[in-house]
Design an enzyme around this catalytic site. Structure first.
Site, mmCIF file in Angstrom:
data_model
loop_
_atom_site.group_PDB
_atom_site.id
_atom_site.type_symbol
_atom_site.label_atom_id
_atom_site.label_comp_id
_atom_site.label_asym_id
_atom_site.label_seq_id
_atom_site.Cartn_x
_atom_site.Cartn_y
_atom_site.Cartn_z
ATOM 1 N N ASP A 144 -1.635 -2.205 -4.281
ATOM 2 C CA ASP A 144 -2.787 -2.658 -3.506
ATOM 3 C C ASP A 144 -3.689 -1.454 -3.214
ATOM 4 O OD1 ASP A 144 -4.280 -4.671 -2.292
ATOM 5 O OD2 ASP A 144 -3.281 -4.451 -0.369
ATOM 6 N N ASP A 145 -3.772 -1.024 -1.979
ATOM 7 C CA ASP A 145 -4.614 0.131 -1.674
ATOM 8 C C ASP A 145 -3.755 1.384 -1.516
ATOM 9 O OD1 ASP A 145 -7.169 -1.343 -1.293
ATOM 10 O OD2 ASP A 145 -6.059 -2.281 0.344
ATOM 11 N N ASP A 186 0.843 -1.192 0.000
ATOM 12 C CA ASP A 186 0.000 0.000 0.000
ATOM 13 C C ASP A 186 0.883 1.248 0.000
ATOM 14 O OD1 ASP A 186 -2.377 -1.647 0.535
ATOM 15 O OD2 ASP A 186 -1.513 -1.870 2.544
ATOM 16 N N ASP A 223 -4.361 1.842 3.876
ATOM 17 C CA ASP A 223 -4.934 0.616 4.436
ATOM 18 C C ASP A 223 -4.754 0.605 5.957
ATOM 19 O OD1 ASP A 223 -5.797 -1.919 5.046
ATOM 20 O OD2 ASP A 223 -4.494 -2.949 3.612
ATOM 21 N N LYS A 244 -8.873 2.329 2.419
ATOM 22 C CA LYS A 244 -9.438 1.131 3.047
ATOM 23 C C LYS A 244 -9.284 1.312 4.554
ATOM 24 C CE LYS A 244 -8.406 -3.302 1.739
ATOM 25 N NZ LYS A 244 -7.402 -4.394 1.726
#
Ligand SMILES: *[C@@H]1O[C@H](CO)[C@@H](O)[C@H](O)[C@H]1NC(C)=O
Length: 393
Positions: A215-216, A191, A219, A255
């Site tokens: 990914d994010d 992330d 997070d 997230k």
């Protein structure tokens, strides 16, 4: 030789006041650490530092073959400072460190995580450092009361910046974290900024830009306490830019939790004036986290799935905007408290609702203060005081 020289430096450092220790890529570990006689290794300077010390890194690229272990503390009135010297450009390249990358499905030893591995260390301040190609950029484990400002973490082989475990009173200002990816996990976990598997009060992320991470963007996985996030922009995350197969990236802008049973605790996250755009999944999501969240004046635009998705937390959503997201503006369970948001009115919000949707407006370089240039990006044409603004104060 080295022991003798380190001892010599220690003897030269004033014991009553914090000393200045200089390091340069062209320095020598037989040097004294004075400005005219800089050390070569950052670790050598860290080993010498005591509460009140400032370690100045002279300009250039440092390429240590092992990561930098920060396991000692300053004190509340006398932090230890690690910073680039007077506006000089400092890059620490982790490519020669272990775990760049680890094999597919392999684990990465805790000690190997991070170009800067900060563990059980308090009262440090870090300024103006660019951390690239490392086994994580910044990795903080069980470390509190540290401050990070104008740090760049890019192209690392795991998350750019991660707070792990017990973490309190950490402040991260004006972070740029991008292009981070995890070949050992095909995108499952790198992330831009992560706060994971822990708890603690008083952590704040302000003014970050988190983009093109595998990914994010952000997070907060299995972090059980409130985190404050403000003036942060997250975009372009969760796109397979590395030909990973199968691709495991998630791609949420923010997230705000998640994890296994018993690992999710009520985390009363506060999200203010943040923007999520062009992420491959949702803009803002609780991701099955519980807690009383507060989201005020954030904007989710052109994310592939949902703008704001809250089902397990109870979020108080005021004056947010969701526009032009791929699936729908929101997915909110009945418990959510929603007032004054774009979706609470009758009109539907699209790109043409804004003065500008020019995404390059937020991608320029930062001022010396860390601020990005203020612009009309995603300001409502109507002039209504809702959604996020880059006119930060
Ligand atoms: C965090 O800061 C608060 C306020 O200064 C202080 O009371 C608290 O002890 C700090 N927490 C930790 C874990 O140091």
């Amino acid at each position: 030789m080295k022991l003798v020289s380190v001892w010599t430096v220690a003897a030269l450092l004033p014991s009553c006041l914090g000393a200045e220790i200089y390091v340069s890529p062209s320095g020598s570990d037989d040097a004294t650490g004075a400005i005219a006689s800089p050390l070569k290794s950052i670790q050598a300077a860290v080993d010498l530092a005591t509460a009140g010390s400032t370690i100045y890194l002279r300009e250039g690229t440092y390429s240590p073959t092992t990561n930098i272990q920060i396991t000692k503390s300053g004190s509340a009135g006398s932090p230890i400072v690690l910073q680039a010297y007077e506006g000089e450009k400092v890059v620490i390249d982790g490519e020669e460190m272990p775990g760049t990358p680890a094999e597919l499905d392999a684990s990465l030893d805790n000690d190997d995580r991070g170009i800067l591995h900060i563990q059980d260390a308090e009262y440090w301040e870090f300024y103006d450092l660019e951390l690239i190609n490392g086994p994580y950029g910044v990795y903080s484990r069980d470390a509190s009361n540290n401050h990070y400002e104008r740090i760049i973490t890019r192209d690392n082989y795991e998350s750019g910046f991660q707070l792990q475990g017990a973490a309190s009173n950490n402040s991260v200002f004006y972070l740029d974290s991008y292009g981070n990816r995890d070949p050992r996990k095909n995108g499952e976990s790198a992330d831009g900024f992560a706060c994971k598997e822990g708890e603690g009060e008083g952590n704040i992320l302000r003014g970050a830009r988190l983009w093109n991470n595998v990914d994010d963007g952000l997070d907060l996985w299995e972090f059980k306490s409130a985190v404050t996030i403000e003036d942060t922009i997250s975009w372009g995350n969760g796109v397979n830019r590395w030909d990973f197969s199968p691709f495991e990236g998630d791609g949420n802008g923010f997230k705000l939790g998640g994890g296994g049973d018993g690992e999710i605790g009520p985390a009363n996250h506060i999200i203010t004036n943040c923007i999520a755009f062009e992420n491959s999944k949702d803009g803002f999501t609780d991701n099955s986290q519980t807690g009383d969240f507060t989201l005020t004046r954030n904007t989710a635009s052109n994310n592939a799935a949902v703008g704001f998705k809250f089902a397990s937390a109870v979020a108080t959503l005021n004056d947010n905007i969701a526009a032009a997201n791929g699936e729908k503006p929101t997915s909110l369970s009945a418990d959510q408290i929603s007032e004054g948001n774009s979706w609470d009115g009758s009109e539907s919000w699209t790109d043409s609702s804004f003065i500008s949707v020019d995404t390059t407006l937020v991608q320029g370089s930062r001022a010396a203060s860390g601020l990005i240039e203020a612009s009309d990006f995603l300001l409502p044409k109507s002039g209504e005081a809702i959604g996020a603004t880059t006119h930060w104060s």
